[in-house]
Design an enzyme around this catalytic site. Structure first.
Site, PDB file in Angstrom:
ATOM      1  N   HIS A   1      12.496  26.053  97.843  1.00  0.00           N
ATOM      2  CA  HIS A   1      11.451  26.292  96.832  1.00  0.00           C
ATOM      3  C   HIS A   1      10.138  25.551  97.130  1.00  0.00           C
ATOM      4  CE1 HIS A   1      13.079  22.787  94.653  1.00  0.00           C
ATOM      5  NE2 HIS A   1      14.133  23.426  94.257  1.00  0.00           N
TER       6      HIS A   1
ATOM      7  N   HIS B   1      26.472  20.807  89.465  1.00  0.00           N
ATOM      8  CA  HIS B   1      25.054  21.144  89.281  1.00  0.00           C
ATOM      9  C   HIS B   1      24.916  22.663  89.306  1.00  0.00           C
ATOM     10  CE1 HIS B   1      20.805  21.036  89.681  1.00  0.00           C
ATOM     11  NE2 HIS B   1      20.688  20.759  90.957  1.00  0.00           N
TER      12      HIS B   1
ATOM     13  N   GLU C   1      22.240  24.493  89.880  1.00  0.00           N
ATOM     14  CA  GLU C   1      21.301  25.108  90.832  1.00  0.00           C
ATOM     15  C   GLU C   1      22.102  25.910  91.872  1.00  0.00           C
ATOM     16  OE1 GLU C   1      18.182  22.589  92.538  1.00  0.00           O
ATOM     17  OE2 GLU C   1      16.989  24.405  92.882  1.00  0.00           O
TER      18      GLU C   1
ATOM     19  N   ASP D   1      22.125  26.567  94.933  1.00  0.00           N
ATOM     20  CA  ASP D   1      22.559  26.092  96.254  1.00  0.00           C
ATOM     21  C   ASP D   1      23.935  25.437  96.182  1.00  0.00           C
ATOM     22  OD1 ASP D   1      21.064  24.172  94.766  1.00  0.00           O
ATOM     23  OD2 ASP D   1      20.801  22.910  96.528  1.00  0.00           O
TER      24      ASP D   1
ATOM     25  N   HIS E   1      19.498  16.740  89.574  1.00  0.00           N
ATOM     26  CA  HIS E   1      18.125  17.141  89.626  1.00  0.00           C
ATOM     27  C   HIS E   1      17.723  18.045  88.469  1.00  0.00           C
ATOM     28  CE1 HIS E   1      16.019  20.648  91.980  1.00  0.00           C
ATOM     29  NE2 HIS E   1      15.074  19.936  91.430  1.00  0.00           N
TER      30      HIS E   1
ATOM     31  N   ASP F   1      23.198  16.202  94.433  1.00  0.00           N
ATOM     32  CA  ASP F   1      21.843  16.085  95.000  1.00  0.00           C
ATOM     33  C   ASP F   1      21.462  14.633  95.320  1.00  0.00           C
ATOM     34  OD1 ASP F   1      21.174  18.751  95.109  1.00  0.00           O
ATOM     35  OD2 ASP F   1      19.992  18.754  93.276  1.00  0.00           O
TER      36      ASP F   1
ATOM     37  N   TYR G   1      13.636  14.004 100.896  1.00  0.00           N
ATOM     38  CA  TYR G   1      14.377  14.675  99.821  1.00  0.00           C
ATOM     39  C   TYR G   1      14.031  14.037  98.474  1.00  0.00           C
ATOM     40  CZ  TYR G   1      18.171  16.993  97.427  1.00  0.00           C
ATOM     41  OH  TYR G   1      18.883  17.783  96.562  1.00  0.00           O
TER      42      TYR G   1
ATOM     43  N   HIS H   1      24.155  17.368 100.009  1.00  0.00           N
ATOM     44  CA  HIS H   1      23.384  17.865 101.158  1.00  0.00           C
ATOM     45  C   HIS H   1      23.384  16.811 102.259  1.00  0.00           C
ATOM     46  CE1 HIS H   1      21.627  21.158  98.830  1.00  0.00           C
ATOM     47  NE2 HIS H   1      21.283  20.308  97.899  1.00  0.00           N
TER      48      HIS H   1
HETATM   49 FE1  FEO Z   1      19.179  20.720  92.766  1.00  0.00          FE
HETATM   50 FE2  FEO Z   1      20.879  20.843  95.746  1.00  0.00          FE
HETATM   51  O1  FEO Z   1      20.226  21.467  94.116  1.00  0.00           O
END
Ligand code: FEO
Length: 387
Positions: free
Chosen positions: A24, A78, A80, A82, A144, A163, A191, A222
């Protein structure tokens, strides 16, 4: 594709996205990974899924260890996509699994995205007994998204941090000590700057809630898993979330016919002349996500733009818009720029720097036409006057 053992009966089963170059708007030059973990206990548990498009990779890694139909729980840290994007797919392959999510935001978010599935919502301090291991849930709102939570396994001293502490970094290594530490730390800082800088207060609260935990492994959502440099990444998060700054400067600019560029060089040299290390970013050659990574820890910020059609240059506006969204704190800043006639850009840049929360420490530097050597010396003297 095979699972990677990270502990006895605990496996990394995530996916590696070597090609992702934008998250994003955050330029991810080293790709990313979407980390998921499989815990083999009396109750078999999958911590997180992966981004949609990588679900087969996740499935194959899980299948290298167990028939997915035997999975009892899927923990969704989470919403989101991903991390949650493969929940519907995994639900089809794990029909007996209950999906654990945070109360109320995780439940709300997953239901909105994926409809009614067998959810179980958990709140701070709730635990789940898997057999010889326990999972304990710690909400980390805004790290996040509002729903974010981390999961701690006390018997293994593992924090599944999603995250938090992550890096957008695709590598064939899974652990911090298998990789080049300065690169890993840089990607962790990038990050934090691009994803979490806005949420420093929430990061402080999260660090306080995690402070009492005995942690041997931070299994991130991640990038690399922290096992050797846990103290270092925790200390970095303390520093970044408090916005503790270094005596360094960042000069950011765009230029049309090199006049603002000459000013930028004079300003950078002025900082260096006083022993303050200065990084110099031409917006034609640098992405704003790299620049904010540096701004995160630099005390001084100088932003320059010539005037184009009565405005600042769009590249500078874009950088300042992005920076404003991240709400940096404690920076000392000033605006500069050249112009042919109107010269509106410099005041506009200064207004945006104020809106970013910066303290303006030097009257904006305006330069008509092309700066002479004497003009550049005068600019350098002004800058050195604030140091
Ligand atoms: Fe806020 Fe890795 O997603």
């Amino acid at each position: 594709m095979q699972a990677v053992k990270i502990r006895e009966n605990i496996y990394w089963v995530g996916a590696i996205d070597w090609s992702m170059r934008s998250f994003h708007g955050y330029e991810t030059g080293r790709g990313s990974t979407y980390n998921a973990y499989l815990i083999m206990d009396e109750k078999i548990t999958l911590i997180d899924t992966v981004k949609h498009g990588f679900e087969e990779e996740l499935l194959q890694r899980v299948q290298s260890i167990v028939n997915p139909a035997k999975i009892d729980y899927i923990v969704s840290s989470h919403v989101e996509p991903d991390h949650s994007g493969s929940i519907p797919f995994m639900h089809e392959h794990c029909p007996n699994a209950t999906i654990i999510t945070s109360q109320p935001q995780g439940l709300k978010g997953l239901t909105a995205r994926y409809g009614e599935l067998p959810y179980q919502a958990v709140k701070a301090g709730d635990t789940l007994k898997l057999g010889s291991r326990t999972l304990s849930f710690v909400p980390t709102p805004m790290l996040h998204w509002p729903d974010s939570m981390v999961t701690y396994c006390p018997e293994e001293k593992i924090l599944f941090s999603n995250d938090a502490f992550g890096q957008h970094y695709a590598t064939s290594s899974r652990f911090d000590d298998e990789n080049d530490l300065p690169v890993t730390m840089h990607e962790a800082q990038k990050y934090y700057a691009n994803i979490l800088m806005l949420y420093g207060q929430q990061a402080q609260k999260a660090l306080a809630s995690l402070g009492g935990l005995d942690i041997d492994l931070i299994a991130t959502g991640h990038g690399l898993i922290w096992r050797k440099y846990i103290k270092e990444i925790l200390a970095s998060y303390q520093k970044w979330s408090k916005q503790e700054l270094e005596e360094r400067a960042v000069v950011v600019f765009d230029s049309m016919w090199h006049s603002t560029e000459l000013m930028a060089r004079a300003i950078a040299e002025a900082f260096e002349g006083k022993g303050i290390r200065c990084n110099y970013y031409d917006l034609k050659a640098n992405h704003y996500s790299d620049i904010v990574t540096d701004v995160l820890t630099a005390r001084y910020l100088a932003v320059g733009s010539p005037t184009l059609n009565n405005q600042m240059m769009p590249t500078v506006a874009s950088f300042l818009c992005y920076l404003k969204g991240l709400a940096p704190k404690n920076h000392k800043a000033f605006a500069f720029g050249s112009y042919g006639w109107g010269g509106q850009s410099i005041a506009l840049v200064e207004e945006e720097l104020k809106a970013c929360g910066c303290e303006i420490v030097l009257e904006k530097i305006r330069q008509a036409n092309v700066p002479t050597e004497a003009d550049l010396r005068a600019i350098a003297e002004k800058v050195q006057g604030i140091l």
